[in-house]
Design a protein around this motif. Structure first.
Motif, mmCIF file in Angstrom:
data_model
loop_
_atom_site.group_PDB
_atom_site.id
_atom_site.type_symbol
_atom_site.label_atom_id
_atom_site.label_comp_id
_atom_site.label_asym_id
_atom_site.label_seq_id
_atom_site.Cartn_x
_atom_site.Cartn_y
_atom_site.Cartn_z
ATOM 1 N N ALA A 194 -33.902 -3.928 -24.172
ATOM 2 C CA ALA A 194 -32.570 -3.505 -23.727
ATOM 3 C C ALA A 194 -31.564 -4.636 -23.885
ATOM 4 O O ALA A 194 -30.396 -4.407 -24.213
ATOM 5 N N TYR A 195 -32.037 -5.873 -23.673
ATOM 6 C CA TYR A 195 -31.170 -7.043 -23.843
ATOM 7 C C TYR A 195 -30.670 -7.132 -25.285
ATOM 8 O O TYR A 195 -29.475 -7.356 -25.528
ATOM 9 N N SER A 196 -31.583 -6.959 -26.252
ATOM 10 C CA SER A 196 -31.186 -6.978 -27.668
ATOM 11 C C SER A 196 -30.223 -5.841 -27.969
ATOM 12 O O SER A 196 -29.231 -6.022 -28.693
ATOM 13 N N MET A 197 -30.498 -4.655 -27.419
ATOM 14 C CA MET A 197 -29.657 -3.483 -27.665
ATOM 15 C C MET A 197 -28.266 -3.664 -27.073
ATOM 16 O O MET A 197 -27.269 -3.209 -27.652
ATOM 17 N N ALA A 198 -28.199 -4.340 -25.939
ATOM 18 C CA ALA A 198 -26.892 -4.612 -25.331
ATOM 19 C C ALA A 198 -26.137 -5.683 -26.103
ATOM 20 O O ALA A 198 -24.917 -5.607 -26.267
ATOM 21 N N MET A 199 -26.870 -6.665 -26.617
ATOM 22 C CA MET A 199 -26.228 -7.783 -27.325
ATOM 23 C C MET A 199 -25.466 -7.306 -28.555
ATOM 24 O O MET A 199 -24.343 -7.753 -28.826
ATOM 25 N N ILE A 200 -26.056 -6.401 -29.324
ATOM 26 C CA ILE A 200 -25.427 -6.001 -30.588
ATOM 27 C C ILE A 200 -24.237 -5.069 -30.386
ATOM 28 O O ILE A 200 -23.574 -4.705 -31.353
ATOM 29 N N GLN A 201 -23.958 -4.695 -29.137
ATOM 30 C CA GLN A 201 -22.754 -3.920 -28.860
ATOM 31 C C GLN A 201 -21.512 -4.806 -28.822
ATOM 32 O O GLN A 201 -20.387 -4.301 -28.784
ATOM 33 N N CYS A 257 -31.002 -5.469 -10.860
ATOM 34 C CA CYS A 257 -29.950 -5.459 -11.881
ATOM 35 C C CYS A 257 -30.526 -5.315 -13.291
ATOM 36 O O CYS A 257 -29.859 -4.791 -14.189
ATOM 37 N N GLY A 258 -31.764 -5.759 -13.508
ATOM 38 C CA GLY A 258 -32.382 -5.576 -14.814
ATOM 39 C C GLY A 258 -32.605 -4.100 -15.116
ATOM 40 O O GLY A 258 -32.350 -3.628 -16.225
ATOM 41 N N TRP A 259 -33.074 -3.370 -14.130
ATOM 42 C CA TRP A 259 -33.282 -1.927 -14.262
ATOM 43 C C TRP A 259 -31.944 -1.212 -14.447
ATOM 44 O O TRP A 259 -31.816 -0.284 -15.237
ATOM 45 N N LEU A 260 -30.898 -1.690 -13.764
ATOM 46 C CA LEU A 260 -29.562 -1.130 -13.948
ATOM 47 C C LEU A 260 -29.074 -1.387 -15.371
ATOM 48 O O LEU A 260 -28.443 -0.527 -15.994
ATOM 49 N N GLY A 261 -29.367 -2.582 -15.898
ATOM 50 C CA GLY A 261 -28.986 -2.889 -17.271
ATOM 51 C C GLY A 261 -29.635 -1.934 -18.261
ATOM 52 O O GLY A 261 -29.004 -1.503 -19.232
ATOM 53 N N MET A 262 -30.886 -1.572 -18.024
ATOM 54 C CA MET A 262 -31.569 -0.617 -18.892
ATOM 55 C C MET A 262 -30.903 0.754 -18.808
ATOM 56 O O MET A 262 -30.750 1.444 -19.818
ATOM 57 N N LYS A 289 -22.952 -4.683 -19.420
ATOM 58 C CA LYS A 289 -21.606 -4.510 -18.874
ATOM 59 C C LYS A 289 -21.685 -4.196 -17.388
ATOM 60 O O LYS A 289 -21.228 -3.161 -16.902
ATOM 61 N N LEU A 290 -22.286 -5.129 -16.661
ATOM 62 C CA LEU A 290 -22.468 -4.979 -15.223
ATOM 63 C C LEU A 290 -21.388 -5.757 -14.479
ATOM 64 O O LEU A 290 -20.979 -6.832 -14.910
ATOM 65 N N ILE A 291 -20.938 -5.194 -13.366
ATOM 66 C CA ILE A 291 -19.897 -5.818 -12.555
ATOM 67 C C ILE A 291 -20.444 -6.064 -11.154
ATOM 68 O O ILE A 291 -20.970 -5.136 -10.521
ATOM 69 N N GLU A 292 -20.333 -7.276 -10.665
ATOM 70 C CA GLU A 292 -20.814 -7.566 -9.316
ATOM 71 C C GLU A 292 -19.756 -7.192 -8.282
ATOM 72 O O GLU A 292 -18.565 -7.473 -8.454
ATOM 73 N N VAL A 293 -20.194 -6.546 -7.208
ATOM 74 C CA VAL A 293 -19.326 -6.212 -6.068
ATOM 75 C C VAL A 293 -19.994 -6.737 -4.809
ATOM 76 O O VAL A 293 -21.221 -6.780 -4.723
ATOM 77 N N ASN A 294 -19.186 -7.135 -3.842
ATOM 78 C CA ASN A 294 -19.711 -7.728 -2.613
ATOM 79 C C ASN A 294 -19.420 -6.894 -1.371
ATOM 80 O O ASN A 294 -19.616 -7.356 -0.242
ATOM 81 N N THR A 295 -18.936 -5.674 -1.571
ATOM 82 C CA THR A 295 -18.711 -4.744 -0.456
ATOM 83 C C THR A 295 -19.439 -3.440 -0.733
ATOM 84 O O THR A 295 -19.585 -3.025 -1.889
ATOM 85 N N LEU A 296 -19.859 -2.769 0.326
ATOM 86 C CA LEU A 296 -20.583 -1.513 0.176
ATOM 87 C C LEU A 296 -19.625 -0.380 -0.187
ATOM 88 O O LEU A 296 -18.469 -0.378 0.239
ATOM 89 N N PRO A 297 -20.073 0.598 -0.976
ATOM 90 C CA PRO A 297 -19.207 1.737 -1.335
ATOM 91 C C PRO A 297 -18.961 2.638 -0.126
ATOM 92 O O PRO A 297 -19.777 2.682 0.803
ATOM 93 N N LYS A 298 -17.836 3.361 -0.166
ATOM 94 C CA LYS A 298 -17.500 4.244 0.964
ATOM 95 C C LYS A 298 -16.967 5.602 0.544
ATOM 96 O O LYS A 298 -17.217 6.606 1.213
#
Length: 504
Positions: free
Chosen positions: A25-32, A398-403, A431-440
């Protein structure tokens, strides 16, 4: 014919593998990303960029389906076969070329290299081509031969750092033999200087990566178990990350031990028969094998005294050189004519064939299981919105989210990594974005992985407890991927409570 049959087998394996692992998945994401972005992203990682450039260029021509990406890795093994059929046959004879192709075909690890969407089949090709180019320079140090040496050295070194170590070893050995045989070194020294200039573009990135590795690196310290794995990794029918399938641990231990004993016996025979063998061919064989062993032993030493920097699959970068050296020795031993030696060699080839066939059927079973998990995920998302939605995981998953971001790559989707505190890591190329608050106030798919790690369980519970006042679970998928270790992954469709009340 053997090369053609092996190539067809590797394509067959690739065609039926619909799932992928995180490294792929890392390789597949890289070539994007663009070529310049690839340079910057991989500069922050631990690999040079050439493989990603090659893979991206290949997909621009032939598409980026999973099969296309796998075929590109298979082409790297085909390149190794071509070196055997052309260069090795020319310089070392048809018998050596035949043995070389047979061993490369039968080694279980080759099936893995030919199918995985990573750089290892191509690093094996470039490093072997580099070593053969050095041999051509030793035989005839022309300008053209040295230019080919320079090109292969740059390609190998810009593909993987263990190929860079292999290149340094090849240059050192070549200069040594040129000097002691009183042959021309001018072109070769010029090639080395041009190599340094050509690689200097990447040296600042290499220094930064070395500095980062000194502070923290994902490779753990070597144990006695790890060293045992190094001894049988190349011919093991089991990939270390996979569970046992068609055979039990005791059965595999017996088979691998028998193969190791055969290898030790061949080494013993080689030492005993050394004086009867062709001295030049034997030295040549040992020199090619040294291109494999010097970097590997050096890396193991560094891993003990400084920082762990080696895992078994890195050895495959140098595998072609090892197999070429072994092939030259085996032909020499076989042609000695002694019946007991021929019986030993044929028994070893037969045992390697058994391990190769075992690996094929074991991997086929594992592939069916992982494909089933992949189809379950597809079934779960069928009918759900995957074109404009939000996926959330905790940092531990986050690795599973990346997949998942590769499986459902819509530009309108958001992939959020929740962490209580800001983490000093880069999530690229995903293309992951870190957030530090819980969703509502928005619906999302929450994904998490689980195992016996109490810290990870604590983080998952923190997230679920934090959102339960505002959300309800509308649908879920729970997969246990490794029952022996109680490992798996989960997906939950989280709906806001207030929206469900509005519907009512």
């Amino acid at each position: 014919m053997i090369a053609l049959m092996a190539f067809s087998l590797f394509l067959f394996i690739s065609a039926y593998n619909d799932s992928f692992v995180f490294d792929e998945a890392y390789s597949m994401a890289m070539i994007q990303h663009s070529y310049s972005e690839i340079w910057n992203i991989t500069a922050a990682d631990v690999h040079p960029p050439l493989y990603y450039y090659m893979l991206k260029s290949f997909t621009l021509l032939f598409g980026n389906s999973l099969l296309t990406l796998r075929i590109f890795s298979t082409l790297g093994v085909l390149g190794v076969f071509m070196l055997g059929m052309i260069s090795i046959r020319r310089y070392f004879g048809a018998s050596v070329a035949l043995v070389f192709i047979v061993i490369i075909t039968l080694l279980p690890v080759t099936q893995y290299l030919a199918d995985e969407i990573r750089m290892y089949s191509w690093t094996m090709f470039f490093t072997l081509a580099n070593a053969i180019a050095a041999y051509k320079v030793f035989r005839n140090s022309t300008l053209l031969n040295n230019l080919v040496l320079l090109l292969m050295a740059l390609c190998a070194s810009y593909t993987h750092y263990y190929s860079l170590m292999g290149t340094a070893t090849i240059f050192g050995i070549l200069l040594f033999f040129l000097i002691i045989n009183k042959r021309q070194t001018g072109y070769t020294i010029g090639a080395i200087i041009l190599f340094i200039i050509g690689y200097s573009i990447w040296i600042p990135e290499l220094i930064n990566q070395v500095t980062a590795v000194n502070h923290s690196y994902w490779i753990t310290g070597l144990t006695l178990k790890d060293l045992l794995l190094f001894t049988y990794y190349l011919f093991s029918p089991k990939e270390p990350t996979h569970p046992y399938t068609i055979f039990t641990l005791p059965v595999m231990a017996v088979a691998l031990s028998f193969m190791l004993l055969l290898i030790i016996a061949i080494a013993g025979v080689t030492i005993k028969e050394y004086k009867k063998l062709n001295r030049t061919k034997t030295i040549t064989a040992l020199t090619f094998m040294a291109v494999f062993f010097i970097p590997v032993i050096s890396a193991i030493f560094i891993s003990y005294v400084m920082k762990p920097i080696i895992i078994p699959r890195y050895m495959t970068c140098l595998l072609g050189c090892l197999v070429l050296g072994i092939s030259i020795l085996l032909v020499e031993l076989y042609e000695s004519g002694e019946k007991r030696i021929r019986t030993l060699l044929l028994t070893s080839i037969f045992m390697l064939s058994v391990l190769s066939v075992a690996r094929f059927f074991s991997e086929k079973q594992h592939m069916e299981e992982t494909n089933k998990e992949y189809y379950e995920i597809e079934k779960y998302f069928k009918g759900k919105n995957t074109e404009k939605t939000v996926f959330i995981s905790t940092f531990s998953a986050c690795g599973w989210l990346g997949m998942l971001s590769i499986m459902y790559p819509s530009p309108n989707n958001l992939y959020l990594v929740y962490s209580e505190k800001k983490t000093p890591v880069s999530y690229k190329p995903f293309k992951l974005i870190e957030v530090n608050t819980l969703p509502k106030d928005f619906d999302f798919h929450y994904t998490q992985s689980f195992d016996e790690n109490m810290e990870q369980t604590k983080i998952n519970n923190h997230f679920m407890n934090g959102v339960k006042a505002d959300y309800l679970i509308e649908d879920s998928l729970i997969q246990i991927t490794h029952p022996q270790k109680f490992e798996g992954k989960e997906i939950y469709l989280m709906k806001t409570i207030h929206r469900e009340k509005e519907k009512q």
